[in-house]
Design a protein around this motif. Structure first.
Motif, PDB file in Angstrom:
ATOM      1  N   LEU A 289     -40.608  29.138 -16.192  1.00  0.00           N
ATOM      2  CA  LEU A 289     -40.903  28.666 -14.829  1.00  0.00           C
ATOM      3  C   LEU A 289     -39.986  29.313 -13.790  1.00  0.00           C
ATOM      4  CD1 LEU A 289     -41.464  24.829 -15.397  1.00  0.00           C
ATOM      5  CD2 LEU A 289     -43.193  26.604 -15.012  1.00  0.00           C
ATOM      6  N   GLY A 290     -39.150  30.275 -14.233  1.00  0.00           N
ATOM      7  CA  GLY A 290     -38.188  30.844 -13.287  1.00  0.00           C
ATOM      8  C   GLY A 290     -38.193  32.354 -13.206  1.00  0.00           C
ATOM      9  N   LYS A 291     -39.225  32.993 -13.763  1.00  0.00           N
ATOM     10  CA  LYS A 291     -39.193  34.456 -13.847  1.00  0.00           C
ATOM     11  C   LYS A 291     -39.234  35.135 -12.477  1.00  0.00           C
ATOM     12  CE  LYS A 291     -44.108  34.569 -15.061  1.00  0.00           C
ATOM     13  NZ  LYS A 291     -44.618  35.123 -13.804  1.00  0.00           N
ATOM     14  N   ASP A 292     -39.707  34.433 -11.449  1.00  0.00           N
ATOM     15  CA  ASP A 292     -39.747  35.003 -10.098  1.00  0.00           C
ATOM     16  C   ASP A 292     -38.664  34.399  -9.199  1.00  0.00           C
ATOM     17  OD1 ASP A 292     -42.127  36.632 -10.522  1.00  0.00           O
ATOM     18  OD2 ASP A 292     -43.203  34.724 -10.654  1.00  0.00           O
ATOM     19  N   ALA A 293     -37.606  33.905  -9.826  1.00  0.00           N
ATOM     20  CA  ALA A 293     -36.524  33.255  -9.073  1.00  0.00           C
ATOM     21  C   ALA A 293     -35.811  34.253  -8.161  1.00  0.00           C
ATOM     22  CB  ALA A 293     -35.533  32.617 -10.042  1.00  0.00           C
ATOM     23  N   ALA A 294     -35.171  33.717  -7.124  1.00  0.00           N
ATOM     24  CA  ALA A 294     -34.453  34.574  -6.173  1.00  0.00           C
ATOM     25  C   ALA A 294     -33.364  33.777  -5.468  1.00  0.00           C
ATOM     26  CB  ALA A 294     -35.439  35.132  -5.141  1.00  0.00           C
ATOM     27  N   ILE A 295     -32.362  34.504  -5.008  1.00  0.00           N
ATOM     28  CA  ILE A 295     -31.370  33.922  -4.094  1.00  0.00           C
ATOM     29  C   ILE A 295     -31.903  34.153  -2.689  1.00  0.00           C
ATOM     30  CG2 ILE A 295     -28.999  34.024  -3.248  1.00  0.00           C
ATOM     31  CD1 ILE A 295     -28.174  35.059  -6.015  1.00  0.00           C
ATOM     32  N   ILE A 296     -32.142  33.083  -1.949  1.00  0.00           N
ATOM     33  CA  ILE A 296     -32.894  33.210  -0.690  1.00  0.00           C
ATOM     34  C   ILE A 296     -32.061  32.899   0.555  1.00  0.00           C
ATOM     35  CG2 ILE A 296     -35.098  32.720  -1.799  1.00  0.00           C
ATOM     36  CD1 ILE A 296     -34.928  29.860  -0.673  1.00  0.00           C
ATOM     37  N   GLY A 297     -30.810  32.570   0.394  1.00  0.00           N
ATOM     38  CA  GLY A 297     -30.021  32.278   1.587  1.00  0.00           C
ATOM     39  C   GLY A 297     -28.643  31.763   1.260  1.00  0.00           C
ATOM     40  N   GLU A 298     -27.954  31.308   2.323  1.00  0.00           N
ATOM     41  CA  GLU A 298     -26.552  30.906   2.177  1.00  0.00           C
ATOM     42  C   GLU A 298     -26.266  29.720   3.087  1.00  0.00           C
ATOM     43  OE1 GLU A 298     -23.618  34.138   1.963  1.00  0.00           O
ATOM     44  OE2 GLU A 298     -22.540  33.085   3.566  1.00  0.00           O
ATOM     45  N   VAL A 299     -25.376  28.865   2.625  1.00  0.00           N
ATOM     46  CA  VAL A 299     -24.931  27.728   3.439  1.00  0.00           C
ATOM     47  C   VAL A 299     -23.834  28.211   4.385  1.00  0.00           C
ATOM     48  CG1 VAL A 299     -23.872  25.442   3.388  1.00  0.00           C
ATOM     49  CG2 VAL A 299     -25.502  26.109   1.601  1.00  0.00           C
ATOM     50  N   LYS A 300     -23.938  27.815   5.664  1.00  0.00           N
ATOM     51  CA  LYS A 300     -22.981  28.217   6.689  1.00  0.00           C
ATOM     52  C   LYS A 300     -22.258  26.987   7.238  1.00  0.00           C
ATOM     53  CE  LYS A 300     -24.211  32.629   6.829  1.00  0.00           C
ATOM     54  NZ  LYS A 300     -23.306  33.740   6.479  1.00  0.00           N
ATOM     55  N   GLU A 301     -21.106  27.215   7.831  1.00  0.00           N
ATOM     56  CA  GLU A 301     -20.373  26.111   8.441  1.00  0.00           C
ATOM     57  C   GLU A 301     -21.105  25.608   9.686  1.00  0.00           C
ATOM     58  OE1 GLU A 301     -16.277  26.958   8.645  1.00  0.00           O
ATOM     59  OE2 GLU A 301     -15.758  25.082   9.657  1.00  0.00           O
ATOM     60  N   ALA A 302     -21.763  26.532  10.409  1.00  0.00           N
ATOM     61  CA  ALA A 302     -22.464  26.178  11.640  1.00  0.00           C
ATOM     62  C   ALA A 302     -23.711  27.063  11.762  1.00  0.00           C
ATOM     63  CB  ALA A 302     -21.540  26.387  12.841  1.00  0.00           C
ATOM     64  N   PRO A 303     -24.709  26.635  12.550  1.00  0.00           N
ATOM     65  CA  PRO A 303     -24.790  25.381  13.325  1.00  0.00           C
ATOM     66  C   PRO A 303     -25.094  24.187  12.421  1.00  0.00           C
ATOM     67  CG  PRO A 303     -26.801  26.658  13.582  1.00  0.00           C
ATOM     68  CD  PRO A 303     -25.888  27.502  12.763  1.00  0.00           C
ATOM     69  N   ALA A 304     -24.234  23.192  12.475  1.00  0.00           N
ATOM     70  CA  ALA A 304     -24.346  22.040  11.580  1.00  0.00           C
ATOM     71  C   ALA A 304     -25.685  21.330  11.757  1.00  0.00           C
ATOM     72  CB  ALA A 304     -23.197  21.073  11.842  1.00  0.00           C
ATOM     73  N   GLY A 305     -26.339  21.070  10.657  1.00  0.00           N
ATOM     74  CA  GLY A 305     -27.584  20.316  10.671  1.00  0.00           C
ATOM     75  C   GLY A 305     -28.817  21.142  10.954  1.00  0.00           C
ATOM     76  N   LEU A 306     -28.665  22.470  11.096  1.00  0.00           N
ATOM     77  CA  LEU A 306     -29.816  23.318  11.430  1.00  0.00           C
ATOM     78  C   LEU A 306     -30.115  24.324  10.317  1.00  0.00           C
ATOM     79  CD1 LEU A 306     -29.336  24.168  15.220  1.00  0.00           C
ATOM     80  CD2 LEU A 306     -30.927  22.540  14.189  1.00  0.00           C
ATOM     81  N   VAL A 307     -31.401  24.663  10.197  1.00  0.00           N
ATOM     82  CA  VAL A 307     -31.862  25.686   9.260  1.00  0.00           C
ATOM     83  C   VAL A 307     -32.511  26.795  10.074  1.00  0.00           C
ATOM     84  CG1 VAL A 307     -33.391  26.169   7.302  1.00  0.00           C
ATOM     85  CG2 VAL A 307     -32.311  23.919   7.514  1.00  0.00           C
ATOM     86  N   TYR A 308     -32.160  28.045   9.762  1.00  0.00           N
ATOM     87  CA  TYR A 308     -32.784  29.167  10.461  1.00  0.00           C
ATOM     88  C   TYR A 308     -33.053  30.290   9.472  1.00  0.00           C
ATOM     89  CZ  TYR A 308     -28.024  31.085  10.513  1.00  0.00           C
ATOM     90  OH  TYR A 308     -26.775  31.535  10.141  1.00  0.00           O
ATOM     91  N   VAL A 309     -34.031  31.126   9.823  1.00  0.00           N
ATOM     92  CA  VAL A 309     -34.379  32.260   8.970  1.00  0.00           C
ATOM     93  C   VAL A 309     -34.063  33.541   9.715  1.00  0.00           C
ATOM     94  CG1 VAL A 309     -36.804  32.248   9.739  1.00  0.00           C
ATOM     95  CG2 VAL A 309     -36.205  33.304   7.558  1.00  0.00           C
ATOM     96  N   LYS A 310     -33.457  34.487   8.999  1.00  0.00           N
ATOM     97  CA  LYS A 310     -33.072  35.775   9.584  1.00  0.00           C
ATOM     98  C   LYS A 310     -33.947  36.858   8.949  1.00  0.00           C
ATOM     99  CE  LYS A 310     -28.756  36.738  10.545  1.00  0.00           C
ATOM    100  NZ  LYS A 310     -27.313  37.056  10.419  1.00  0.00           N
ATOM    101  N   ASN A 311     -34.558  37.724   9.790  1.00  0.00           N
ATOM    102  CA  ASN A 311     -35.384  38.802   9.239  1.00  0.00           C
ATOM    103  C   ASN A 311     -34.556  40.068   9.028  1.00  0.00           C
ATOM    104  OD1 ASN A 311     -35.231  40.138  11.738  1.00  0.00           O
ATOM    105  ND2 ASN A 311     -37.154  39.231  12.464  1.00  0.00           N
ATOM    106  N   ARG A 312     -35.210  41.105   8.498  1.00  0.00           N
ATOM    107  CA  ARG A 312     -34.458  42.299   8.068  1.00  0.00           C
ATOM    108  C   ARG A 312     -33.858  43.070   9.239  1.00  0.00           C
ATOM    109  NH1 ARG A 312     -36.525  45.112   4.352  1.00  0.00           N
ATOM    110  NH2 ARG A 312     -38.148  43.681   3.634  1.00  0.00           N
ATOM    111  N   ILE A 313     -34.345  42.845  10.481  1.00  0.00           N
ATOM    112  CA  ILE A 313     -33.752  43.546  11.631  1.00  0.00           C
ATOM    113  C   ILE A 313     -32.803  42.641  12.421  1.00  0.00           C
ATOM    114  CG2 ILE A 313     -35.668  45.170  11.860  1.00  0.00           C
ATOM    115  CD1 ILE A 313     -36.702  43.441  14.189  1.00  0.00           C
TER     116      ILE A 313
END
Length: 331
Positions: A289-313
C-alpha cells in the motif's frame, strides 16, 4: 423477491431470522455467540483506543469498494493512525424498508471479507429498519476498539519544525471515484479503499512518528490544517512532490474542485523527524500500500496554524480548511 420490511427491525422473529441467517452466517465468532446486549472482551493490553464513524455513501457500490468495506476500513484506519492495533468492531445498521435482501447480503459479505483482511472481529451490533422514503437503503455505523502496544503514540499536537511529511501514495482517488459514478463521468477512477493497520504497524514500532492521520473527508487540506492548528506550526507542501494521478487532476480542473480537499480511504499522512524521514519512506515503499509513497513537505515554525503549497518556481498559495464537502455523502 425478498425485501427488508419494518418487521425485520421490530425485534421479533424476522429480526431473529435476519441475525441468524445473515449476520451470524457471515460474521460469527466467539464474541457474537455470547448473544448479550454487549460483548465481554478479553483485552491483552490496558491502553485502549475507542473510535466510531458512520457511513452514508452514495452510491452504495463504486469502483474499488462499497459501503460495507468502507465501514470496516474507515474505523480500522481511525484506530491504526492512533498507533493502536485494531481488534474489535461493532456494526450498527439502519435499513430502509424495501431494500432487497440480496443487496444487503452482498454488503454483509463484503463486511466479512474486509474484517478478515483487516484482522478484526465484529463482536456486537444492532439493526433498525425505517419506513420507505425515510432513509436511503442503508446507513452503517461502526465503532472499534484497539490497544496501544507501543510507547510511540502519535498525536496531532506533536508536529515540530523541521519534521518531514510523508504520504503512502496517490491522493484523491476515492473522491474522484465517487464523483465519476455520481456524475456518470467516464474514465479510469478507482477508490483507494484499504486497511492501513499493517502498513502503520510496520512503521510505528520502528520509527518515532510524531503525528499521523488518514486524510479521509476533507482530504489532505483538512488533515494538515488540523495538525497545523493543533501543533501551532506552519506546514509547507511541495506541489511537484504531492502524488496525484493525472486523471484526478484533470477531473478537478474540469469541475473546479480543489484536489487537496478530495477524500481518501486508503492513505495515511505521517509526520516524522527529519533524520529518519528517508528510512521511513523506504520502509513504507516496501509495503504493497506504499509503493507510490513520497515526502511531500515540511513542518515550519511559521506561519503558525497555516498550510501552504509551494510550486517549482517558488510561487505559494494558502491551502485552506475546506468550507464543506466537495461532494455529498462521500463516505
Amino acid at each position: 423477491m425478498e425485501i427488508v420490511t419494518l418487521a425485520h427491525g421490530a425485534g421479533g422473529r424476522l429480526t431473529e431470522r435476519l441475525i441468524e441467517n445473515l449476520f451470524k452466517k457471515y460474521l460469527n465468532n466467539e464474541y457474537l455467540q455470547q448473544g448479550d446486549d454487549g460483548a465481554v472482551l478479553s483485552l491483552p493490553g490496558t491502553k485502549v483506543v475507542f473510535s466510531t464513524d458512520s457511513f452514508v455513501v452514495n452510491p452504495l457500490f463504486f469502483p474499488g469498494g462499497d459501503i460495507g468495506k468502507l465501514a470496516v476500513y474507515g474505523t480500522v484506519n481511525d484506530l491504526a493512525v492512533m498507533g493502536a492495533e485494531p481488534l474489535f468492531l461493532s456494526l450498527g445498521l439502519i435499513l430502509e424498508e424495501g431494500l432487497e435482501l440480496s443487496e444487503l447480503e452482498k454488503i454483509i459479505q463484503s463486511i466479512a471479507q474486509a474484517a478478515e483482511k483487516a484482522g478484526v472481529k465484529i463482536v456486537t451490533g444492532d439493526t433498525k429498519v425505517v419506513e420507505k422514503g425515510k432513509g436511503d437503503k442503508i446507513y452503517i455505523n461502526t465503532a472499534g476498539l484497539g490497544i496501544i502496544n507501543t510507547p510511540n503514540n502519535p498525536s496531532g499536537k506533536k508536529a515540530r519544525p523541521g519534521d518531514k511529511i510523508l504520504v503512502n501514495g496517490y491522493l484523491g482517488d476515492h473522491g474522484a471515484a465517487i464523483l465519476a459514478v455520481r456524475e456518470n463521468i467516464p474514465g479510469d477512477f478507482t477508490s483507494d479503499c484499504a486497511p492501513l493497520n499493517e502498513l502503520v504497524k510496520s512503521i510505528i514500532h520502528e520509527y518515532p512518528v510524531h503525528a499521523m492521520r488518514d486524510p479521509s473527508r476533507g482530504g489532505l487540506a483538512a488533515t494538515l490544517n488540523e495538525i497545523a492548528k493543533q501543533s501551532n506550526v506552519g506546514i509547507e507542501l511541495w506541489e511537484e512532490k504531492v502524488p496525484i494521478r493525472p486523471q484526478v487532476k484533470t477531473l478537478c480542473g474540469y469541475l473546479g474542485l480543489d484536489v487537496y480537499a478530495l477524500a481518501n480511504e486508503g492513505k495515511v499522512i505521517m509526520i516524522v523527524p527529519p533524520e529518519i524521514a528517508e528510512k521511513a519512506l523506504e520502509k513504507i515503499k516496501a509495503h504493497p500500500l506504499g509503493k507510490d509513497a513520497a515526502i511531500i513537505g515540511e513542518v515550519k515554525e511559521a506561519p503558525a496554524g497555516l498550510v501552504y503549497v509551494k510550486n517549482r518556481i517558488g510561487g505559494e498559495r494558502i491551502i485552506n480548511m475546506p468550507l464543506g464537502e466537495n461532494l455529498p455523502r462521500i463516505c
